[in-house]
Design a protein around this motif. Structure first.
Motif, PDB file in Angstrom:
ATOM      1  N   ILE A   1       0.732  -1.095   0.060  1.00  0.00           N
ATOM      2  CA  ILE A   1      -0.083  -0.026  -0.153  1.00  0.00           C
ATOM      3  C   ILE A   1       0.869   1.224   0.028  1.00  0.00           C
ATOM      4  CG2 ILE A   1      -1.774   1.198   1.236  1.00  0.00           C
ATOM      5  CD1 ILE A   1      -2.503  -1.178   2.613  1.00  0.00           C
ATOM      6  N   MET A   2       0.425   2.232  -0.851  1.00  0.00           N
ATOM      7  CA  MET A   2       1.273   3.473  -0.930  1.00  0.00           C
ATOM      8  C   MET A   2       0.498   4.640  -0.507  1.00  0.00           C
ATOM      9  SD  MET A   2       4.044   1.834  -1.960  1.00  0.00           S
ATOM     10  CE  MET A   2       5.222   2.539  -2.699  1.00  0.00           C
ATOM     11  N   TRP A   3       0.892   5.850  -0.462  1.00  0.00           N
ATOM     12  CA  TRP A   3       0.030   6.871   0.037  1.00  0.00           C
ATOM     13  C   TRP A   3      -0.916   7.089  -0.858  1.00  0.00           C
ATOM     14  CZ3 TRP A   3      -0.075   8.464   4.601  1.00  0.00           C
ATOM     15  CH2 TRP A   3       1.041   8.344   5.552  1.00  0.00           C
ATOM     16  N   THR A   4      -0.653   6.859  -2.253  1.00  0.00           N
ATOM     17  CA  THR A   4      -1.529   7.449  -3.273  1.00  0.00           C
ATOM     18  C   THR A   4      -2.840   6.267  -3.468  1.00  0.00           C
ATOM     19  OG1 THR A   4      -0.119   6.087  -4.688  1.00  0.00           O
ATOM     20  CG2 THR A   4       0.167   8.325  -4.710  1.00  0.00           C
ATOM     21  N   ASP A   5      -2.913   5.108  -2.472  1.00  0.00           N
ATOM     22  CA  ASP A   5      -3.775   4.285  -2.679  1.00  0.00           C
ATOM     23  C   ASP A   5      -4.988   4.594  -1.606  1.00  0.00           C
ATOM     24  OD1 ASP A   5      -2.543   2.408  -4.454  1.00  0.00           O
ATOM     25  OD2 ASP A   5      -1.196   1.740  -2.924  1.00  0.00           O
ATOM     26  N   ALA A   6      -5.761   5.783  -1.619  1.00  0.00           N
ATOM     27  CA  ALA A   6      -6.626   6.191  -0.677  1.00  0.00           C
ATOM     28  C   ALA A   6      -7.880   5.327  -0.467  1.00  0.00           C
ATOM     29  CB  ALA A   6      -7.094   7.700  -1.090  1.00  0.00           C
TER      30      ALA A   6
ATOM     31  N   GLY B   1      -8.808   3.700   2.989  1.00  0.00           N
ATOM     32  CA  GLY B   1      -9.949   4.075   3.664  1.00  0.00           C
ATOM     33  C   GLY B   1     -10.737   2.844   4.073  1.00  0.00           C
ATOM     34  N   ILE B   2     -10.864   1.829   3.000  1.00  0.00           N
ATOM     35  CA  ILE B   2     -11.413   0.408   3.546  1.00  0.00           C
ATOM     36  C   ILE B   2     -10.452  -0.028   4.749  1.00  0.00           C
ATOM     37  CG2 ILE B   2     -11.647  -1.743   2.500  1.00  0.00           C
ATOM     38  CD1 ILE B   2     -11.894  -0.358  -0.382  1.00  0.00           C
ATOM     39  N   GLN B   3      -9.303  -0.331   4.596  1.00  0.00           N
ATOM     40  CA  GLN B   3      -8.667  -1.043   5.762  1.00  0.00           C
ATOM     41  C   GLN B   3      -8.723  -0.135   6.853  1.00  0.00           C
ATOM     42  OE1 GLN B   3      -4.866  -2.681   5.299  1.00  0.00           O
ATOM     43  NE2 GLN B   3      -5.049  -2.890   2.974  1.00  0.00           N
ATOM     44  N   LEU B   4      -8.879   1.139   6.962  1.00  0.00           N
ATOM     45  CA  LEU B   4      -9.003   1.904   8.185  1.00  0.00           C
ATOM     46  C   LEU B   4     -10.354   1.654   8.712  1.00  0.00           C
ATOM     47  CD1 LEU B   4      -7.311   5.114   7.422  1.00  0.00           C
ATOM     48  CD2 LEU B   4      -6.265   3.306   8.869  1.00  0.00           C
ATOM     49  N   GLN B   5     -11.315   1.379   7.785  1.00  0.00           N
ATOM     50  CA  GLN B   5     -12.864   1.578   8.345  1.00  0.00           C
ATOM     51  C   GLN B   5     -12.854  -0.169   8.790  1.00  0.00           C
ATOM     52  OE1 GLN B   5     -15.346   3.254   8.756  1.00  0.00           O
ATOM     53  NE2 GLN B   5     -16.569   1.624   9.515  1.00  0.00           N
ATOM     54  N   GLU B   6     -12.100  -0.919   8.370  1.00  0.00           N
ATOM     55  CA  GLU B   6     -12.365  -2.374   8.952  1.00  0.00           C
ATOM     56  C   GLU B   6     -11.467  -2.633  10.240  1.00  0.00           C
ATOM     57  OE1 GLU B   6     -10.531  -4.822   5.862  1.00  0.00           O
ATOM     58  OE2 GLU B   6     -12.437  -4.543   4.594  1.00  0.00           O
TER      59      GLU B   6
ATOM     60  N   VAL C   1      -2.389   5.111   9.222  1.00  0.00           N
ATOM     61  CA  VAL C   1      -1.883   4.602   7.970  1.00  0.00           C
ATOM     62  C   VAL C   1      -0.694   3.765   7.697  1.00  0.00           C
ATOM     63  CG1 VAL C   1      -1.282   5.414   5.469  1.00  0.00           C
ATOM     64  CG2 VAL C   1      -3.207   6.485   6.789  1.00  0.00           C
ATOM     65  N   THR C   2       0.562   4.607   8.482  1.00  0.00           N
ATOM     66  CA  THR C   2       1.712   3.739   8.700  1.00  0.00           C
ATOM     67  C   THR C   2       1.751   2.594   9.362  1.00  0.00           C
ATOM     68  OG1 THR C   2       2.545   5.129  10.252  1.00  0.00           O
ATOM     69  CG2 THR C   2       3.002   5.948   7.778  1.00  0.00           C
ATOM     70  N   GLY C   3       0.733   2.289  10.175  1.00  0.00           N
ATOM     71  CA  GLY C   3       0.789   1.306  11.041  1.00  0.00           C
ATOM     72  C   GLY C   3       0.001   0.067  10.124  1.00  0.00           C
ATOM     73  N   LEU C   4      -0.602   0.224   8.925  1.00  0.00           N
ATOM     74  CA  LEU C   4      -1.349  -0.876   8.184  1.00  0.00           C
ATOM     75  C   LEU C   4      -0.580  -1.981   7.741  1.00  0.00           C
ATOM     76  CD1 LEU C   4      -4.009   1.154   6.350  1.00  0.00           C
ATOM     77  CD2 LEU C   4      -4.476  -0.090   8.357  1.00  0.00           C
ATOM     78  N   GLU C   5      -0.965  -3.139   7.853  1.00  0.00           N
ATOM     79  CA  GLU C   5      -0.315  -4.147   7.209  1.00  0.00           C
ATOM     80  C   GLU C   5      -0.190  -4.019   5.945  1.00  0.00           C
ATOM     81  OE1 GLU C   5      -0.687  -9.087   6.626  1.00  0.00           O
ATOM     82  OE2 GLU C   5      -1.870  -8.070   8.314  1.00  0.00           O
ATOM     83  N   GLY C   6       1.063  -4.077   5.422  1.00  0.00           N
ATOM     84  CA  GLY C   6       0.911  -3.816   4.023  1.00  0.00           C
ATOM     85  C   GLY C   6       1.695  -2.684   3.413  1.00  0.00           C
TER      86      GLY C   6
END
Length: 72
Positions: A5-10, A14-19, A38-43
């Motif tokens: 996942i990169m910064w541009t994959d908004a 968003g989906i992952q943060l909601q989950e 965001v920086t703590g998301l897997e991937g």
């Protein structure tokens, strides 16, 4: 392994943060906290220093769309 996942994959962010944080209203999250989430998301594989207000705002709005959809 999840895709990178990169910064541009908004939308994907968003989906992952909601989950991960379904109880949070994205519009109440400070950008400093959003950056940490965001920086703590897997991937997440982008350079943490490459974020900016525009990218964080796009992520916040994508997350908010997911948040609204989940509330319905």
């Amino acid at each position: 392994m999840p895709r990178e996942i990169m910064w541009t994959d908004a939308e994907e962010i968003g989906i992952q943060l909601q989950e991960k944080y379904p109880e949070l209203d994205p519009l109440t999250v400070r950008f400093t906290d959003l950056h940490k989430y965001v920086t703590g998301l897997e991937g997440f594989a982008d350079d943490p220093t490459k974020s900016n207000e525009g990218k964080l705002e796009a992520i916040q709005m994508a997350w908010y769309e997911e948040f609204k959809d989940a509330a319905n």
